[in-house]
Design a protein around this motif. Structure first.
Motif: not given
Length: 86
Positions: A24-34, A36-42, A71-79
């Protein structure tokens, strides 16, 4: 041989990123937030795409939209957002 392995790894990473961004187009904005995380992007992308495989793209996109509101970024938030629906 080492260069070939680096090229294959980069191609795999690129494919994962492209698959996420194509949801989805919204994924680009979310990707930018990801980024900035200090986590493994992959690993974050793998976890998100695993959720898409389990629950479907619609549920993941809906969760991403809600996460962007807070502004909650990360797979844990989505889960967690997805889990609240089920």
């Amino acid at each position: 041989f080492t260069d070939l392995l680096k090229i294959k790894k980069a191609a795999r990473d690129s494919k994962l990123r492209d698959r996420f961004l194509s949801l989805s187009p919204v994924c680009a904005e979310y990707f930018e937030g990801l980024l900035r995380l200090e986590k493994d992007l992959k690993e974050e992308l793998r976890q998100i795409m695993r959720q898409a495989d389990i629950y479907g793209a619609y549920e993941v996109i809906s969760a991403i939209e809600k996460a962007l509101e807070y502004k909650a970024f990360g797979s844990t938030y989505l889960k967690n957002i997805i889990a609240q629906k089920f």
